[in-house]
Design a protein around this motif. Structure first.
Motif, PDB file in Angstrom:
ATOM      1  N   LYS A  38      47.601   5.162  33.685  1.00 12.35           N
ATOM      2  CA  LYS A  38      46.114   4.907  34.152  1.00 12.35           C
ATOM      3  C   LYS A  38      46.221   3.589  35.139  1.00 12.35           C
ATOM      4  O   LYS A  38      46.910   2.947  34.866  1.00 12.35           O
ATOM      5  CB  LYS A  38      44.995   4.799  32.665  1.00 12.35           C
ATOM      6  N   HIS A  39      45.030   3.498  35.688  1.00 13.49           N
ATOM      7  CA  HIS A  39      44.785   2.363  36.466  1.00 13.49           C
ATOM      8  C   HIS A  39      43.026   2.196  36.812  1.00 13.49           C
ATOM      9  O   HIS A  39      42.401   3.301  36.755  1.00 13.49           O
ATOM     10  CB  HIS A  39      45.669   2.123  37.801  1.00 13.49           C
ATOM     11  N   GLU A  40      42.652   1.191  36.865  1.00 10.99           N
ATOM     12  CA  GLU A  40      41.170   0.782  37.342  1.00 10.99           C
ATOM     13  C   GLU A  40      41.140   1.094  38.549  1.00 10.99           C
ATOM     14  O   GLU A  40      41.837   0.799  39.589  1.00 10.99           O
ATOM     15  CB  GLU A  40      40.800  -0.477  36.899  1.00 10.99           C
ATOM     16  N   VAL A  41      39.959   2.063  39.103  1.00 10.81           N
ATOM     17  CA  VAL A  41      39.622   2.447  40.362  1.00 10.81           C
ATOM     18  C   VAL A  41      38.442   1.705  40.713  1.00 10.81           C
ATOM     19  O   VAL A  41      38.308   1.282  41.967  1.00 10.81           O
ATOM     20  CB  VAL A  41      39.508   3.905  40.244  1.00 10.81           C
ATOM     21  N   MET A  42      37.482   1.571  39.797  1.00 11.06           N
ATOM     22  CA  MET A  42      36.128   0.942  40.271  1.00 11.06           C
ATOM     23  C   MET A  42      35.554   0.295  38.932  1.00 11.06           C
ATOM     24  O   MET A  42      36.134   0.474  38.003  1.00 11.06           O
ATOM     25  CB  MET A  42      35.317   2.220  40.570  1.00 11.06           C
ATOM     26  N   SER A  43      34.337  -0.523  39.146  1.00 16.25           N
ATOM     27  CA  SER A  43      33.880  -1.411  37.995  1.00 16.25           C
ATOM     28  C   SER A  43      33.153  -0.419  37.153  1.00 16.25           C
ATOM     29  O   SER A  43      32.741   0.785  37.610  1.00 16.25           O
ATOM     30  CB  SER A  43      33.096  -2.284  38.649  1.00 16.25           C
ATOM     31  N   ALA A  44      33.123  -0.702  36.044  1.00 18.10           N
ATOM     32  CA  ALA A  44      31.951   0.260  34.943  1.00 18.10           C
ATOM     33  C   ALA A  44      30.750   0.513  35.391  1.00 18.10           C
ATOM     34  O   ALA A  44      30.038   1.418  35.117  1.00 18.10           O
ATOM     35  CB  ALA A  44      32.155  -0.458  33.433  1.00 18.10           C
ATOM     36  N   LYS A  45      30.330  -0.758  36.268  1.00 18.47           N
ATOM     37  CA  LYS A  45      29.007  -0.520  37.144  1.00 18.47           C
ATOM     38  C   LYS A  45      28.949   0.766  37.910  1.00 18.47           C
ATOM     39  O   LYS A  45      27.991   1.391  37.844  1.00 18.47           O
ATOM     40  CB  LYS A  45      28.474  -1.604  37.381  1.00 18.47           C
ATOM     41  N   THR A  46      29.787   0.784  38.934  1.00 17.80           N
ATOM     42  CA  THR A  46      29.929   1.717  39.781  1.00 17.80           C
ATOM     43  C   THR A  46      30.082   3.013  38.996  1.00 17.80           C
ATOM     44  O   THR A  46      29.516   4.034  39.519  1.00 17.80           O
ATOM     45  CB  THR A  46      31.003   1.386  40.845  1.00 17.80           C
ATOM     46  N   ALA A  47      31.051   3.238  38.108  1.00 13.88           N
ATOM     47  CA  ALA A  47      31.194   4.589  37.518  1.00 13.88           C
ATOM     48  C   ALA A  47      29.772   4.939  36.913  1.00 13.88           C
ATOM     49  O   ALA A  47      29.465   6.076  36.813  1.00 13.88           O
ATOM     50  CB  ALA A  47      32.174   4.471  36.202  1.00 13.88           C
ATOM     51  N   TYR A  48      29.053   4.043  36.317  1.00 19.60           N
ATOM     52  CA  TYR A  48      27.718   4.377  35.659  1.00 19.60           C
ATOM     53  C   TYR A  48      26.628   4.830  36.641  1.00 19.60           C
ATOM     54  O   TYR A  48      26.092   5.878  36.416  1.00 19.60           O
ATOM     55  CB  TYR A  48      27.111   3.156  34.704  1.00 19.60           C
ATOM     56  N   LEU A  49      26.832   4.060  37.860  1.00 12.64           N
ATOM     57  CA  LEU A  49      25.974   4.695  38.665  1.00 12.64           C
ATOM     58  C   LEU A  49      26.083   6.178  39.384  1.00 12.64           C
ATOM     59  O   LEU A  49      25.331   6.900  39.614  1.00 12.64           O
ATOM     60  CB  LEU A  49      25.811   3.679  40.035  1.00 12.64           C
ATOM     61  N   MET A  50      27.332   6.285  39.407  1.00 15.37           N
ATOM     62  CA  MET A  50      27.851   7.672  39.779  1.00 15.37           C
ATOM     63  C   MET A  50      27.367   8.798  38.467  1.00 15.37           C
ATOM     64  O   MET A  50      27.022  10.005  39.174  1.00 15.37           O
ATOM     65  CB  MET A  50      29.450   7.551  40.088  1.00 15.37           C
ATOM     66  N   THR A  51      27.704   8.468  37.489  1.00 18.64           N
ATOM     67  CA  THR A  51      27.323   9.202  36.541  1.00 18.64           C
ATOM     68  C   THR A  51      25.793   9.570  36.398  1.00 18.64           C
ATOM     69  O   THR A  51      25.287  10.675  36.279  1.00 18.64           O
ATOM     70  CB  THR A  51      27.506   8.885  34.884  1.00 18.64           C
ATOM     71  N   ASN A  52      24.999   8.753  36.945  1.00 19.43           N
ATOM     72  CA  ASN A  52      23.649   8.857  37.022  1.00 19.43           C
ATOM     73  C   ASN A  52      23.509   9.680  38.455  1.00 19.43           C
ATOM     74  O   ASN A  52      22.457  10.661  38.272  1.00 19.43           O
ATOM     75  CB  ASN A  52      22.857   7.305  37.299  1.00 19.43           C
ATOM     76  N   LEU A  53      23.924   9.605  39.445  1.00 20.13           N
ATOM     77  CA  LEU A  53      23.921  10.356  40.473  1.00 20.13           C
ATOM     78  C   LEU A  53      24.310  12.047  40.250  1.00 20.13           C
ATOM     79  O   LEU A  53      23.564  12.818  40.490  1.00 20.13           O
ATOM     80  CB  LEU A  53      25.084  10.073  41.556  1.00 20.13           C
TER      81      LEU A  53
END
Length: 791
Positions: A647-662
């Motif tokens: 595993k590796h980090e791709v984006m911040s948790a904030k960006t990921a949460y915005l994407m789940t909302n989209l």
């Protein structure tokens, strides 16, 4: 008394001298025989009269053991084998099985040391009296010796005598090396019960669909009865004879007090009660997954010369797998204690996988229900009046003919015939000759007569599917379905098959936008976007509908309805290469060209890659490579390999949460709305539909907080497709499989799959209530049709 009289007195009777001579001769002969037998046994034991196993070979007899594949919930999914044999311990044997075997094959088993002298005397008497019912003299230990070290072919009787002596010696050595329980267990593990059932564990499953410890008395008796001659007492071919033999075994159990007469009288009336499970790697659960494991574990190191010039990408991808995936080529990367590489067909490994047998069953059912009961019938109905079904009317007769010829040349049958020196015209004639065959239908297999060419055309008309489901926090793959039926459609559409992905690639573009500071509720103009291609020409985005064109709309509405103008606007801000870079970070290894039309999804990618990538959104921005194996054990239960999440980090948790909302917006108010009104899935979830040009490919990617799954549906050939968007869109082709699967998963409380919300990052304060539906009255028609933009 005269001297003559004295001489007469000293002389002994002639008979007395003869008796003494006989005694001496007898003991001399007896001693000679004893010595001869002693030296014969010594010679046999030393290998002077033929092969004799060493102590090490007796202690560790070589057996070909099947590798067993287990699910995460400890269900046996299948095996890899030369012989379908798996070991079972003595304590896991049914006592009835032990009693039946001893009573029938060796009643004095616990009283002798490998050779039963009473049994031999009985056999000798039978030979003298010509009594055919005298029985055999071989003990279980001798029979085991024959199985462990098979008899050679001999041309004369003397060799046969030596062979018998060798078996006696081996049986005595076995008795010294093993306990009685171990010998009995080895016998049952070694015996071939026919029909690919080698050993009692396989036999219990094949004939009765049970385990050795759960065998009933009459079932145990049948299997022991087969041990006399499994070819003759074959329950599938000679059930009456096998039943009679079973009752003989039951009678033997009465004779030696393992069974009462009353029990025997009841049991002998029972039928065989077979529950036959045919052994076939093309049948059962997770067939595509098992084949993926087999080819992956046994893969060899990629060498460029082994790949055709046109398939450089495959060489690159296989090389990356070899380097980064410890289980890819595992058998050729690792060796046993003796320095030999592992062999999954005979080393008796146990492979523990991440698959959940229940979820695998639900995935297979969902594919079958949607394709078999719904989509295929709609497709066939649409093609009824086409000039060249199942091909689209876009193709003329010559193009259809060329397609079939190309398929013929790619077939294994063609390759074999060509290697035999047969001309292409002759091969074509063979392909056009009708022959008997069994074909697939969604109602079961059917016998018919078709030419191989017509058979190819027939199978081209079936829609295929690829489905994979994964836990985003661990990368553990819970379900893997590579097609509708492995026996008839062997090509795996999860890992091997690549298809154009359409709009499911758009979230990669939106991820870049969210990462760079945009939010789902930001508004942008819904107008065509023109790009300079670089060769003096331009390319302009277009929508499939004029709904809200020219208006300012939110990014959330744009993704929910897969509007190309909005994706084009976003791409202009961040350039195509940024989308490619993001996709690569999220685990996409397939080639993606950095061109303006990148967001249309013309790139060909696998279901496996897309599921892994979407898992990043549900895992708070951390990508985890899909995992299929947790550990591997050797035949003795020692762990020889285990997996570690990559595993590796791709984006911040904030960006990921915005994407789940989209992505939630797609389900709540966009092209995936039917998940709510048709499948009653109303818990937090996100998704994205995808449709490619001419409706050749339908996709759906769905995410929940703890499960990410992806579906592709289409035909073998892209020239075979639905003609209209109503049936040919991802929301109709692929989404229903995801919906049916999740319905089943949520209904199974034992899986403990949460229906909770996506976790909001700490300190998150962005307002995500865009109130799209109330502020966009013109949106209704687009949503009701669930149409999406495609190219």
């Amino acid at each position: 008394m005269t001297e003559s009289d004295l001489n007469k007195t000293d002389k002994k009777p002639k008979g007395s001298k003869n008796f003494k001579k006989y005694i001496i001769t007898f003991w001399a002969l007896f001693s000679s025989v004893v010595l001869a037998v002693f030296f014969l046994f010594m010679g046999v034991s030393n290998g002077n009269f033929g092969f004799m196993p060493s102590f090490e070979e007796l202690e560790n007899p070589k057996n070909s053991l099947a590798t067993e594949i287990y699910s995460a919930d400890k269900v046996l999914l299948g095996k890899f084998y030369f012989q379908n044999r798996s070991f079972v311990k003595y304590e896991d044997l049914s006592p009835d099985m032990v009693h039946a075997l001893v009573a029938t094959e060796d009643a004095r088993f616990y009283d002798h040391s490998g050779i039963d002298l009473i049994g031999l005397a009985r056999v000798a008497k039978g030979l003298v009296t010509a009594n055919k019912n005298a029985g055999g003299g071989s003990t279980l230990s001798q029979q085991l010796a024959k199985m462990l070290f098979p008899r050679e072919q001999f041309s004369n009787k003397l060799d046969i005598v030596f062979r018998k002596f060798r078996e006696w010696v081996i049986s005595v050595k076995l008795e010294r090396s093993y306990t009685k329980d171990e010998i009995l267990t080895m016998y049952l593990n070694k015996y071939d019960f026919l029909n690919l059932a080698v050993g009692v564990k396989s036999a219990a499953h094949v004939y009765f669909n049970t385990t050795p410890d759960s065998l009933k008395i009459e079932q145990s008796a049948m299997l022991v009865g087969m041990a006399k001659n499994s070819s003759y007492y074959n329950p599938l071919r000679r059930p009456e004879l096998t039943l009679d033999r079973r009752n003989v075994v039951l009678n033997q159990m009465v004779k030696y007090n393992y069974l009462s007469q009353q029990q025997y009288d009841s049991l002998k009336l029972l039928p065989l009660g077979l529950d036959y499970q045919k052994v076939d790697h093309r049948r059962g659960s997770a067939t595509y997954f098992r084949e993926y494991l087999r080819t992956s574990l046994t893969a060899k190191k990629p060498e460029r010369e082994n790949y055709p010039s046109w398939n450089l990408q495959r060489f690159i991808e296989d090389s990356l797998e070899w380097k980064n995936n410890p289980f890819y080529g595992w058998c050729n990367k690792n060796t046993k204690a003796d320095g030999q590489p592992y062999n999954i067909y005979k080393d008796g490994l146990k492979i523990y996988t991440t698959i959940d047998s229940r979820m695998q069953k639900y995935a297979e059912q969902a594919v079958k229900e949607h394709l078999g009961l719904d989509l295929q019938a709609a497709f066939d109905n649409e093609k009824r009046f086409h000039k060249n079904p199942p091909f689209s009317d876009d193709l003329n007769d010559e193009e259809v003919e060329g397609n079939l010829i190309s398929s013929m040349k790619r077939s294994e049958r063609y390759r074999v015939l060509k290697n035999q020196g047969i001309s292409t015209d002759s091969i074509k004639s063979i392909f056009e000759t009708p022959t008997e065959m069994r074909i697939f239908t969604w109602k079961g297999e059917r016998d018919t007569i078709l030419s191989p060419m017509d058979s190819m055309l027939y199978y081209k008309g079936f829609l295929r599917a690829g489905f994979m489901s994964m836990v985003p926090q661990t990368g553990e793959v819970r379900a893997y379905v590579g097609g509708p039926n492995y026996k008839h459609f062997m090509y795996d559409m999860v890992t091997l098959g690549k298809r154009q992905v359409g709009s499911i690639i758009k979230p990669f573009l939106y991820t870049v936008a969210m990462q760079e500071g945009l939010t789902p509720c930001d508004k942008v103009p819904n107008i065509p976007q023109t790009f300079d291609v670089g060769d003096g020409t331009t390319w302009t985005s277009r929508n499939s509908t004029s709904k809200r064109e020219g208006e300012m709309v939110t990014l959330k509405w744009g993704l929910a309805n897969s509007v190309n103008n909005i994706s084009g606007w976003v791409l202009k801000q961040f350039k195509p290469q940024t989308v490619v870079n993001m996709a690569k970070k999220m685990g996409i290894i397939s080639r993606i060209d950095p061109v303006p039309s990148v967001f249309l999804g013309t790139s060909e990618i696998t279901v496996r890659e897309m599921v892994g990538a979407y898992g990043t959104f549900a895992n708070k921005g951390v990508y985890i490579k899909p995992r299929f194996i947790t550990k591997i054990e050797d035949s003795r239960g020692n762990e020889v390999a285990h997996s570690i999440p990559q595993k590796h980090e791709v984006m911040s948790a904030k960006t990921a949460y915005l994407m789940t909302n989209l992505l939630e917006g797609v389900v709540q108010q966009g092209t995936a709305r039917r998940l709510g009104w048709k499948y009653d899935l109303r818990n937090p979830m996100g998704g994205k539909t995808g449709t490619t040009q001419n409706h050749s490919d339908g996709w759906f990617m769905g995410i929940t907080p703890n499960l990410v799954s992806g579906v592709w549906v289409g035909a073998e050939d892209r020239a075979i497709h639905f003609e209209g968007i109503s049936l040919g869109q991802g929301a109709n082709m692929a989404l229903p499989i995801w919906g049916l699967y999740m319905q089943k998963v949520y209904a199974d409380e034992s899986l403990n799959i949460s229906r909770g919300d996506f976790e909001k990052p700490e300190g998150f304060n962005i307002d995500l209530d865009c109130d799209t539906q109330s502020s966009n009255p013109g949106n209704k028609g687009l949503i009701q049709n669930e149409e999406e933009d495609f190219f």
